[in-house]
Design an enzyme around this catalytic site. Structure first.
Site, short mmCIF file in Angstrom:
data_model
loop_
_atom_site.label_atom_id
_atom_site.label_comp_id
_atom_site.label_asym_id
_atom_site.label_seq_id
_atom_site.Cartn_x
_atom_site.Cartn_y
_atom_site.Cartn_z
N HIS A 1 41.07 53.44 34.85
CA HIS A 1 39.61 53.42 34.23
C HIS A 1 39.05 54.72 33.66
O HIS A 1 38.57 54.74 32.68
CB HIS A 1 38.50 52.86 35.23
CG HIS A 1 39.01 51.36 35.65
ND1 HIS A 1 39.07 51.02 37.09
CD2 HIS A 1 39.53 50.26 35.00
CE1 HIS A 1 39.56 49.70 37.11
NE2 HIS A 1 39.81 48.98 35.92
N LYS B 1 33.25 36.05 42.60
CA LYS B 1 34.59 36.77 43.30
C LYS B 1 33.88 37.39 44.63
O LYS B 1 32.61 37.78 44.20
CB LYS B 1 34.83 37.83 42.25
CG LYS B 1 35.80 37.44 41.34
CD LYS B 1 36.29 38.46 40.44
CE LYS B 1 37.05 38.24 39.03
NZ LYS B 1 37.33 39.70 38.24
N ARG C 1 46.70 47.37 29.00
CA ARG C 1 47.78 47.79 29.73
C ARG C 1 48.99 46.80 29.05
O ARG C 1 50.28 47.49 29.25
CB ARG C 1 47.86 47.29 31.22
CG ARG C 1 47.00 48.63 31.95
CD ARG C 1 46.41 47.87 33.18
NE ARG C 1 45.63 46.84 33.03
CZ ARG C 1 44.97 46.30 33.85
NH1 ARG C 1 45.12 46.58 35.34
NH2 ARG C 1 44.21 45.21 33.86
N SER D 1 43.08 47.38 39.73
CA SER D 1 42.25 47.33 40.97
C SER D 1 42.71 46.31 41.95
O SER D 1 42.65 46.64 43.17
CB SER D 1 40.68 46.96 40.52
OG SER D 1 40.10 47.92 39.72
#
Ligand code: ADP
Length: 151
Positions: free
Chosen positions: A18, A42, A91, A128
Protein backbone atom coordinates in the site's frame (compact mmCIF):
# COMPACT_ATOMS: atom_id res chain seq x y z
CA UNK A 1 -8.17 22.22 -11.10
CA UNK A 2 -6.93 20.61 -7.91
CA UNK A 3 -6.24 16.89 -8.39
CA UNK A 4 -7.53 15.08 -5.33
CA UNK A 5 -7.43 11.29 -5.13
CA UNK A 6 -8.83 8.98 -2.53
CA UNK A 7 -6.96 5.75 -1.89
CA UNK A 8 -9.67 3.54 -0.37
CA UNK A 9 -9.14 0.18 1.28
CA UNK A 10 -9.54 -1.91 4.37
CA UNK A 11 -5.84 -1.60 5.22
CA UNK A 12 -6.11 -4.30 7.89
CA UNK A 13 -3.18 -3.77 8.19
CA UNK A 14 -1.59 -1.16 5.86
CA UNK A 15 1.39 -2.85 4.19
CA UNK A 16 4.55 -1.94 2.27
CA UNK A 17 2.55 -2.71 -0.88
CA UNK A 18 0.00 0.00 0.00
CA UNK A 19 2.80 2.40 0.96
CA UNK A 20 4.48 1.86 -2.40
CA UNK A 21 1.25 2.81 -4.22
CA UNK A 22 0.88 6.00 -2.13
CA UNK A 23 4.50 7.11 -2.58
CA UNK A 24 4.48 6.54 -6.33
CA UNK A 25 1.12 8.29 -6.75
CA UNK A 26 2.11 11.37 -4.77
CA UNK A 27 3.71 13.20 -7.74
CA UNK A 28 0.52 12.65 -9.75
CA UNK A 29 -1.88 14.39 -7.37
CA UNK A 30 -2.12 17.58 -5.34
CA UNK A 31 -3.58 15.61 -2.47
CA UNK A 32 -4.15 11.95 -1.56
CA UNK A 33 -6.78 11.06 1.02
CA UNK A 34 -6.29 7.55 2.35
CA UNK A 35 -9.77 6.29 3.18
CA UNK A 36 -9.96 3.50 5.74
CA UNK A 37 -13.21 1.69 5.05
CA UNK A 38 -15.42 0.42 7.85
CA UNK A 39 -17.18 -2.69 6.59
CA UNK A 40 -19.95 -3.86 8.91
CA UNK A 41 -19.79 -7.37 7.41
CA UNK A 42 -16.08 -7.90 8.06
CA UNK A 43 -14.56 -8.42 11.48
CA UNK A 44 -11.21 -6.63 11.25
CA UNK A 45 -8.08 -7.61 13.14
CA UNK A 46 -7.27 -3.97 13.89
CA UNK A 47 -9.91 -1.41 14.88
CA UNK A 48 -10.51 1.41 12.45
CA UNK A 49 -9.03 3.84 15.01
CA UNK A 50 -5.80 1.80 15.19
CA UNK A 51 -5.57 1.57 11.39
CA UNK A 52 -6.08 5.32 10.97
CA UNK A 53 -3.58 6.11 13.74
CA UNK A 54 -0.91 3.83 12.21
CA UNK A 55 -1.30 5.26 8.70
CA UNK A 56 -1.30 8.84 10.03
CA UNK A 57 1.98 8.16 11.83
CA UNK A 58 3.56 7.10 8.53
CA UNK A 59 2.71 10.29 6.66
CA UNK A 60 2.72 12.95 9.36
CA UNK A 61 5.58 14.74 7.56
CA UNK A 62 3.67 14.93 4.27
CA UNK A 63 0.96 17.63 4.34
CA UNK A 64 -0.47 16.43 1.01
CA UNK A 65 -1.58 13.12 2.53
CA UNK A 66 -4.63 12.91 4.76
CA UNK A 67 -6.09 9.85 6.47
CA UNK A 68 -9.81 9.48 7.18
CA UNK A 69 -12.17 6.66 8.13
CA UNK A 70 -15.42 6.22 6.22
CA UNK A 71 -18.44 3.96 6.52
CA UNK A 72 -20.30 4.77 3.32
CA UNK A 73 -20.02 3.65 -0.28
CA UNK A 74 -16.53 4.51 -1.55
CA UNK A 75 -18.02 6.70 -4.24
CA UNK A 76 -20.04 8.67 -1.68
CA UNK A 77 -16.85 9.18 0.33
CA UNK A 78 -15.07 10.40 -2.81
CA UNK A 79 -17.82 12.93 -3.46
CA UNK A 80 -17.91 14.08 0.16
CA UNK A 81 -14.20 14.98 0.14
CA UNK A 82 -14.42 16.44 -3.41
CA UNK A 83 -12.05 13.88 -4.88
CA UNK A 84 -11.89 13.61 -8.65
CA UNK A 85 -9.89 10.36 -8.76
CA UNK A 86 -9.91 6.99 -7.05
CA UNK A 87 -6.49 5.41 -6.69
CA UNK A 88 -6.09 1.62 -6.49
CA UNK A 89 -3.26 -0.87 -6.78
CA UNK A 90 -3.12 -3.87 -9.12
CA UNK A 91 -1.26 -7.06 -8.28
CA UNK A 92 -2.82 -9.62 -10.54
CA UNK A 93 -5.42 -10.48 -13.13
CA UNK A 94 -7.75 -11.21 -10.23
CA UNK A 95 -7.34 -7.63 -8.97
CA UNK A 96 -7.81 -6.40 -12.53
CA UNK A 97 -11.20 -8.09 -13.09
CA UNK A 98 -12.49 -6.79 -9.79
CA UNK A 99 -11.21 -3.25 -10.24
CA UNK A 100 -12.44 -2.95 -13.82
CA UNK A 101 -16.07 -3.64 -12.91
CA UNK A 102 -16.07 -1.23 -9.98
CA UNK A 103 -14.20 1.45 -11.94
CA UNK A 104 -16.75 1.23 -14.78
CA UNK A 105 -19.65 1.48 -12.37
CA UNK A 106 -18.12 4.45 -10.54
CA UNK A 107 -17.28 6.23 -13.78
CA UNK A 108 -20.78 5.76 -15.17
CA UNK A 109 -22.53 6.88 -12.00
CA UNK A 110 -20.37 9.86 -11.05
CA UNK A 111 -17.75 10.53 -13.72
CA UNK A 112 -14.96 9.87 -11.22
CA UNK A 113 -11.97 8.18 -12.87
CA UNK A 114 -10.06 5.31 -11.27
CA UNK A 115 -6.28 5.43 -11.61
CA UNK A 116 -4.55 2.07 -11.22
CA UNK A 117 -0.90 1.61 -10.38
CA UNK A 118 0.77 -1.75 -10.89
CA UNK A 119 2.39 -3.25 -7.86
CA UNK A 120 6.18 -3.15 -7.70
CA UNK A 121 7.03 -6.75 -8.49
CA UNK A 122 8.70 -7.42 -5.12
CA UNK A 123 5.39 -6.55 -3.39
CA UNK A 124 3.10 -8.50 -5.68
CA UNK A 125 2.60 -11.30 -3.17
CA UNK A 126 1.94 -9.03 -0.19
CA UNK A 127 -1.63 -8.81 1.02
CA UNK A 128 -3.22 -7.73 4.28
CA UNK A 129 -4.92 -11.12 4.56
CA UNK A 130 -1.57 -12.99 4.34
CA UNK A 131 -0.14 -10.69 7.00
CA UNK A 132 -3.14 -11.27 9.26
CA UNK A 133 -2.58 -15.00 8.88
CA UNK A 134 1.10 -14.66 9.83
CA UNK A 135 0.09 -12.60 12.88
CA UNK A 136 -2.41 -15.28 13.91
CA UNK A 137 0.49 -17.78 14.02
CA UNK A 138 2.58 -15.41 16.09
CA UNK A 139 5.03 -14.55 13.28
CA UNK A 140 6.93 -11.25 13.25
CA UNK A 141 5.49 -9.18 10.38
CA UNK A 142 7.56 -6.00 10.90
CA UNK A 143 9.25 -6.36 7.52
CA UNK A 144 5.90 -6.12 5.74
CA UNK A 145 4.88 -2.91 7.51
CA UNK A 146 6.04 0.48 6.16
CA UNK A 147 8.38 2.93 7.87
CA UNK A 148 7.40 6.59 8.29
CA UNK A 149 7.99 8.80 5.27
CA UNK A 150 10.96 11.16 5.76
CA UNK A 151 10.59 14.60 4.23
P1 ADP B 1 -9.84 -3.76 -0.26
O1 ADP B 1 -10.45 -4.47 0.92
O2 ADP B 1 -10.65 -2.58 -0.72
O3 ADP B 1 -9.39 -4.62 -1.39
P2 ADP B 1 -7.09 -3.54 0.60
O4 ADP B 1 -6.72 -2.88 1.87
O5 ADP B 1 -6.92 -5.01 0.52
O6 ADP B 1 -8.57 -3.07 0.35
O7 ADP B 1 -6.30 -2.88 -0.62
C1 ADP B 1 -6.46 -1.53 -0.99
C2 ADP B 1 -5.87 -1.32 -2.37
O8 ADP B 1 -4.47 -1.60 -2.36
C3 ADP B 1 -6.45 -2.23 -3.45
O9 ADP B 1 -6.50 -1.51 -4.67
C4 ADP B 1 -5.43 -3.34 -3.57
O10 ADP B 1 -5.45 -3.95 -4.85
C5 ADP B 1 -4.16 -2.54 -3.36
N1 ADP B 1 -3.05 -3.38 -2.87
C6 ADP B 1 -3.06 -4.23 -1.83
N2 ADP B 1 -1.86 -4.83 -1.68
C7 ADP B 1 -1.08 -4.34 -2.68
C8 ADP B 1 0.28 -4.58 -3.09
N3 ADP B 1 1.06 -5.46 -2.46
N4 ADP B 1 0.76 -3.89 -4.17
C9 ADP B 1 -0.05 -3.01 -4.82
N5 ADP B 1 -1.32 -2.75 -4.49
C10 ADP B 1 -1.84 -3.40 -3.43
Amino acid sequence: MCRIAIFPGSFDPFTIGHDSVVRRALPLFDKIIIGVGVNADKKPLFTVEKRVEFIKSLYEKEPRIEVLAYDTLTIAFAQKVHANYILRGLRSVRDFEYERDIADLNKQSTGIETILLFTEHQYGCISSSAIRELISYGEDVKKYLPKPLEK
